[in-house]
Design a protein around this motif. Structure first.
Motif, PDB file in Angstrom:
ATOM      1  N   MET A 208       0.830  -1.206   0.000  1.00  0.00           N
ATOM      2  CA  MET A 208       0.000   0.000   0.000  1.00  0.00           C
ATOM      3  C   MET A 208       0.864   1.255   0.000  1.00  0.00           C
ATOM      4  SD  MET A 208      -2.893  -1.277   2.693  1.00  0.00           S
ATOM      5  CE  MET A 208      -3.656   0.358   2.854  1.00  0.00           C
ATOM      6  N   LEU A 209       1.946   1.232   0.787  1.00  0.00           N
ATOM      7  CA  LEU A 209       2.868   2.369   0.807  1.00  0.00           C
ATOM      8  C   LEU A 209       3.545   2.511  -0.548  1.00  0.00           C
ATOM      9  CD1 LEU A 209       4.227   4.569   2.577  1.00  0.00           C
ATOM     10  CD2 LEU A 209       5.995   2.878   3.108  1.00  0.00           C
ATOM     11  N   ALA A 214      -1.459   5.486   0.904  1.00  0.00           N
ATOM     12  CA  ALA A 214      -1.450   6.384   2.071  1.00  0.00           C
ATOM     13  C   ALA A 214      -0.034   6.432   2.612  1.00  0.00           C
ATOM     14  CB  ALA A 214      -2.420   5.880   3.146  1.00  0.00           C
ATOM     15  N   SER A 215       0.212   7.374   3.525  1.00  0.00           N
ATOM     16  CA  SER A 215       1.523   7.474   4.164  1.00  0.00           C
ATOM     17  C   SER A 215       1.707   6.335   5.155  1.00  0.00           C
ATOM     18  CB  SER A 215       1.650   8.808   4.903  1.00  0.00           C
ATOM     19  OG  SER A 215       0.750   8.843   6.012  1.00  0.00           O
ATOM     20  N   GLY A 232       1.325  -0.269  14.610  1.00  0.00           N
ATOM     21  CA  GLY A 232       0.981  -0.478  13.214  1.00  0.00           C
ATOM     22  C   GLY A 232       1.945  -1.427  12.515  1.00  0.00           C
ATOM     23  N   PRO A 233       1.553  -1.999  11.373  1.00  0.00           N
ATOM     24  CA  PRO A 233       2.376  -3.005  10.701  1.00  0.00           C
ATOM     25  C   PRO A 233       3.700  -2.481  10.159  1.00  0.00           C
ATOM     26  CG  PRO A 233       0.460  -2.419   9.361  1.00  0.00           C
ATOM     27  CD  PRO A 233       0.248  -1.810  10.712  1.00  0.00           C
ATOM     28  N   LEU A 234       3.754  -1.219   9.750  1.00  0.00           N
ATOM     29  CA  LEU A 234       5.013  -0.677   9.240  1.00  0.00           C
ATOM     30  C   LEU A 234       5.971  -0.347  10.373  1.00  0.00           C
ATOM     31  CD1 LEU A 234       3.543   1.517   6.373  1.00  0.00           C
ATOM     32  CD2 LEU A 234       4.716  -0.687   6.163  1.00  0.00           C
ATOM     33  N   ARG A 235       5.466   0.240  11.439  1.00  0.00           N
ATOM     34  CA  ARG A 235       6.319   0.491  12.605  1.00  0.00           C
ATOM     35  C   ARG A 235       6.794  -0.842  13.197  1.00  0.00           C
ATOM     36  NH1 ARG A 235       7.555   4.830  15.609  1.00  0.00           N
ATOM     37  NH2 ARG A 235       6.090   6.098  14.414  1.00  0.00           N
ATOM     38  N   LEU A 236       5.918  -1.842  13.226  1.00  0.00           N
ATOM     39  CA  LEU A 236       6.302  -3.152  13.734  1.00  0.00           C
ATOM     40  C   LEU A 236       7.393  -3.769  12.862  1.00  0.00           C
ATOM     41  CD1 LEU A 236       5.896  -5.449  15.737  1.00  0.00           C
ATOM     42  CD2 LEU A 236       4.076  -6.321  14.266  1.00  0.00           C
ATOM     43  N   PRO A 262       8.067 -10.905  -1.400  1.00  0.00           N
ATOM     44  CA  PRO A 262       8.403  -9.586  -0.843  1.00  0.00           C
ATOM     45  C   PRO A 262       8.197  -8.466  -1.862  1.00  0.00           C
ATOM     46  CG  PRO A 262      10.144 -11.186  -0.415  1.00  0.00           C
ATOM     47  CD  PRO A 262       9.214 -11.822  -1.403  1.00  0.00           C
ATOM     48  N   PRO A 263       7.592  -7.354  -1.460  1.00  0.00           N
ATOM     49  CA  PRO A 263       7.465  -6.205  -2.361  1.00  0.00           C
ATOM     50  C   PRO A 263       8.840  -5.634  -2.719  1.00  0.00           C
ATOM     51  CG  PRO A 263       5.991  -6.000  -0.467  1.00  0.00           C
ATOM     52  CD  PRO A 263       6.919  -7.129  -0.165  1.00  0.00           C
ATOM     53  N   ALA A 264       8.919  -5.016  -3.875  1.00  0.00           N
ATOM     54  CA  ALA A 264      10.186  -4.429  -4.316  1.00  0.00           C
ATOM     55  C   ALA A 264      10.686  -3.379  -3.325  1.00  0.00           C
ATOM     56  CB  ALA A 264      10.008  -3.814  -5.700  1.00  0.00           C
TER      57      ALA A 264
END
Length: 289
Positions: A208-209, A214-215, A232-236, A262-264
């Motif tokens: 999504m990022l 979204a940010s 949150g999942p990104l901070r985690l 894995p995303p690029a």
């Protein structure tokens, strides 16, 4: 440890004294165990001892540890020789999430401990049966997946392999209860329960990022405020380490399917050395001191 909880093992070994290994050692020390941590060299062993005792100091300051730091220090041994594990009734392997490293580590441990002693791996994704295949006594082996940071976490995922005996699973439940944590028991499967679910959410957040939905802050807020996740999942992902999450994702993609590819963006950040909190930068900026 509460009055109703079973006792912790009398003597626990931990192979690997990094962030996770030190946290596991800290947990068993506070539960009353004698703890031996073995590292690859003297400098790493000294750093592990300092890491454990710093964590103990923090628990004393919070009022969650009942003894003095000197008493805990007396029950903590660190060194470089796996023979130090000889008196242990349980040894927890906590080396980096790499199959070759873990296989070598488990063989070293088994060669030094009594036949009735147990070995647990802190792996977050690697098959317990795959690891057990290199052991002479796979019935005395299981997964005990602790969560970061260990002192503050309340969950331990017990992973039962095909050869793991039910009495060992029951004993592990008791050990986890002795630490004041809650056990869950899962069958051996790629990513078990926690990593499989956590990585699925984390990877989708990264996509999504990457797509500009979204940010990072707003994606994380959607989960912390909308779903009451504590982080949150990104901070985690930053806290866990982007390299760790990449390794788990690659393993799951190879053993399950492409939804865990894995995303690029994740690959690029790891290649650039942006590993999250431990490097000072990932999806967020961190104080790396």
């Amino acid at each position: 440890m509460t009055d109703s909880a079973p006792p912790a093992p009398a003597h626990v070994g931990v192979l690997g004294g990094g962030r996770m290994g030190a946290g596991i050692a800290h947990a068993f020390l506070l539960a009353g165990s004698q703890v031996t941590v073995v590292e690859r060299d003297t400098d790493a062993a000294d750093a592990a001892a300092a890491r454990v005792l710093e964590s103990v100091d923090a628990s004393i300051a919070r009022g969650t540890a009942l003894e003095s730091v000197e008493e805990y220090r007396e029950r903590l041994t660190t060194g470089t020789d796996a023979a130090l594990f000889a008196p242990c009734t349980l040894v927890v392997e906590a080396v980096p999430e790499d199959l070759t490293l873990k296989v070598d580590a488990l063989r070293r441990v088994e060669a030094q401990i009594a036949p009735e002693a147990a070995i647990a791996s802190n792996t977050s994704s690697i098959s317990i049966d795959e690891l057990a295949a290199v052991l002479d006594r796979p019935s005395r082996f299981l997964g005990m997946h602790f969560f970061n940071p260990v002192p503050a976490s309340t969950l331990v995922e017990i992973v039962r392999g095909a050869s793991t005996t039910l009495p060992l699973v029951d004993a592990a439940r008791g050990w986890v209860a002795a630490l004041g944590k809650t056990p869950i028991v899962v069958a051996d499967a790629p990513g078990f329960a926690s990593s499989r679910l956590g990585v699925a959410i984390g990877l989708e957040a990264i996509r999504m990022l990457e797509e500009g939905v979204a940010s990072a802050e707003d994606i994380d807020a959607a989960m912390t405020l909308g779903y009451k996740h504590p982080v949150g999942p990104l901070r985690l992902t930053d806290i866990v380490g982007l390299d760790v999450r990449l390794g788990i994702s690659e393993y799951l993609a190879a053993h399950l399917d492409a939804r865990f590819e894995p995303p690029a963006l994740l690959r690029r950040l790891v290649a650039e050395g942006n590993l999250g909190r431990k490097s000072g930068r990932g999806f967020y900026e961190w104080d790396a001191s």
